[in-house]
Design a protein around this motif. Sequence first.
Motif, short mmCIF file in Angstrom:
data_model
loop_
_atom_site.label_atom_id
_atom_site.label_comp_id
_atom_site.label_asym_id
_atom_site.label_seq_id
_atom_site.Cartn_x
_atom_site.Cartn_y
_atom_site.Cartn_z
N ARG A 61 -1.16 14.76 -3.57
CA ARG A 61 -0.91 13.88 -2.41
C ARG A 61 -0.65 12.44 -2.87
NH1 ARG A 61 -5.60 13.03 1.93
NH2 ARG A 61 -6.44 11.80 0.21
N LYS A 100 11.25 17.69 2.56
CA LYS A 100 9.81 17.43 2.43
C LYS A 100 9.12 18.62 1.79
CE LYS A 100 9.42 14.59 6.54
NZ LYS A 100 9.05 14.66 7.94
N LEU A 126 -9.46 14.65 0.86
CA LEU A 126 -8.38 15.40 1.53
C LEU A 126 -8.71 15.50 3.01
CD1 LEU A 126 -8.01 18.26 -1.07
CD2 LEU A 126 -6.31 16.49 -0.63
N PHE A 127 -7.70 15.58 3.86
CA PHE A 127 -7.95 15.70 5.30
C PHE A 127 -8.38 17.14 5.61
CE2 PHE A 127 -4.44 12.42 5.11
CZ PHE A 127 -5.34 11.36 5.05
N GLN A 159 -6.35 19.63 7.77
CA GLN A 159 -4.97 19.94 7.39
C GLN A 159 -4.93 20.86 6.17
OE1 GLN A 159 -2.88 16.25 6.78
NE2 GLN A 159 -3.10 15.62 8.91
N ARG A 210 0.82 -1.22 0.00
CA ARG A 210 0.00 0.00 0.00
C ARG A 210 0.85 1.26 0.00
NH1 ARG A 210 -4.71 -2.06 4.08
NH2 ARG A 210 -6.25 -2.51 2.48
N LYS A 211 2.05 1.17 0.55
CA LYS A 211 2.93 2.35 0.54
C LYS A 211 3.35 2.70 -0.89
CE LYS A 211 4.59 1.40 5.15
NZ LYS A 211 5.61 0.68 5.92
N PHE A 241 1.74 14.56 4.17
CA PHE A 241 1.36 13.47 5.08
C PHE A 241 2.06 12.13 4.80
CE2 PHE A 241 -1.29 10.02 6.58
CZ PHE A 241 -1.47 10.37 7.90
N PRO A 242 2.01 11.63 3.54
CA PRO A 242 2.70 10.34 3.30
C PRO A 242 4.21 10.45 3.52
CG PRO A 242 1.69 11.19 1.27
CD PRO A 242 1.29 12.10 2.36
N LEU A 243 4.77 11.63 3.29
CA LEU A 243 6.21 11.80 3.50
C LEU A 243 6.53 11.77 4.99
CD1 LEU A 243 6.77 14.78 1.00
CD2 LEU A 243 7.10 12.35 0.57
N ASP A 244 5.67 12.43 5.80
CA ASP A 244 5.84 12.40 7.25
C ASP A 244 5.77 10.98 7.78
OD1 ASP A 244 6.16 15.10 7.61
OD2 ASP A 244 4.04 15.50 7.99
N MET A 245 4.85 10.22 7.22
CA MET A 245 4.58 8.88 7.73
C MET A 245 5.64 7.87 7.34
SD MET A 245 2.26 7.95 9.70
CE MET A 245 0.73 8.24 10.47
N PHE A 246 6.11 7.96 6.11
CA PHE A 246 6.90 6.84 5.60
C PHE A 246 8.32 7.18 5.14
CE2 PHE A 246 2.41 5.75 4.55
CZ PHE A 246 2.27 4.79 5.54
N THR A 247 8.74 8.43 5.29
CA THR A 247 10.10 8.75 4.86
C THR A 247 10.88 9.36 6.02
OG1 THR A 247 9.68 11.02 4.17
CG2 THR A 247 9.21 9.30 2.55
N HIS A 248 12.17 9.44 5.85
CA HIS A 248 13.01 10.08 6.86
C HIS A 248 13.66 11.33 6.26
CE1 HIS A 248 12.50 6.86 9.74
NE2 HIS A 248 12.58 6.02 8.72
#
Lengths: 252, 247
Positions: free
Chosen positions: A150, A114, A89-90, A93, A77-78, A101-108
């Motif tokens: 997004r 970002k 959309l949220f 936010q 799913r990622k 959002f996906p960058l916050d969740m799944f990247t460093h």
Amino acid sequence: MIEIKNISKSFGDRKIINDVSFTFYPGKTNLMIGESGCGKTTILKLMVGLHSVDEGQILYSGRNFPALAPREKQDVRKEIGMLFQAGALFDSQTLEENVRFPLDMFTHLTKAEKLDRVNFCLERVKLEGRNKLYPSELSGGMKKRAALARAIANNPKYLFCDEPNSGLDPKTSIVIDDLIQDITREYNITTVVITHDMNSVLEIGENIMFIYKGQNWWVGTREEILKATNKELYDFVFASEFMQQVFKASRS
Amino acid sequence: MTLFFHIGRYFMLLFRVFSKPEKFSVYGRQIIYEIYSLGIGSLSIVSIISVFMGGVITIQAAFGFSSPWIPLYAVGFTTRESMLLEFCPTIVSLILAGKVGSNIASEIGAMRVTEQIDALEIMGVNSAGYLILPKILAAMLINPFLIAISMFLGLVGGYLMGISSGACTSYEYIFGIQAFFEPWKLYYSFTKVVVFAFLITSVASYFGYFTNGGALEVGRSSTRAVVITSILILIFNLILTQLFLAR
């Protein structure tokens, strides 16, 4: 590449999807078309795991998605980006936070990296400088473009678009269609678009599956669709007087 | 059967809520946001209610203690006991069940019907964990502070009302609120507060998360969440009181 093989789905006694198989190719805009209620969105939901299949396989580059463990499903799913019919959309936010959002969740990535990626995605969908707006401050077309930004933020391998043109004027529809096609080709994404908008079909339909009563009724390209002899497909494509006249004019 | 279905689904949801977060920093930020949203946002209503209730309890106590054999410091004592043991932890939690519970159920319910939860799931985010865990933790962290403020303001309200109505003197009231104080009662009160905070957020989230349909169902989920949470608070109040205070 995504392959669906002999998938079926029933809700109660009603069989909604019946033995559907199809291959969605990377770098192409793969379309699922059909009348309202024919099962397009159900197939899409089966593909992304929002519903479970009763029978059949859904292969993401060879990985059978329904058979994967929950953690492995999350990994698949990622790699997915999805453009919902109403954007999804949220609300709480800003546009920037939504795309980030996906960058916050799944990247460093660092904060600056970002932001660069967010700005790039917003620019890509022609929403540059709108970072601080909330979804409630956007028009329908802008919401779709923001949702697309997004969806592509985390460089997805697979992009799903559920009726990206619904509720949009013809000009904005073309903008969205062109964006989807450009992004698909540019990043070699496997894109799946659900639509019943014939303009979109003729504009971006490189690999089309026509669904009728939950079954794969016809497969072809936008060039082939106008010449198809299948009765149900003909009724769908030429439902409007306008399309019939255009077809006659093009033939004469 | 429906009851068992809901209980089973509630615990299955909790299992997902307490599974390992995708990224702790994102959840941490959400907890801070929820502390502000659920806690600080409720401060004004809790303060107003506490001051007035403290005042009312003082007047009622003074009215009831008409016998000359009962010392007037009993007014302060009664106000303190009522506020600390029952009003602040239970009644304020019931009020929060209405305010915060309906807010959570309608927020998550609206996210469900507008496909925002589906969007989270498709991204690979554990939507139950991301949406619900920060709310539960935030409420369990901030509600004890909220209730402590409520206790203080209730006693202040009682003091102001007691003095201004002539029910007792300042000395008697202050002596009364200090008399026969047993600190373990605070432990009992704050245990209740933490349990109620968990119930308010988790039950409201449950009803919001499993909303089906449109705006009408969001409203129904919100109402159902408030009703069920209130009943659960009353049941758990009885259980905890029996556990802590029964001799």
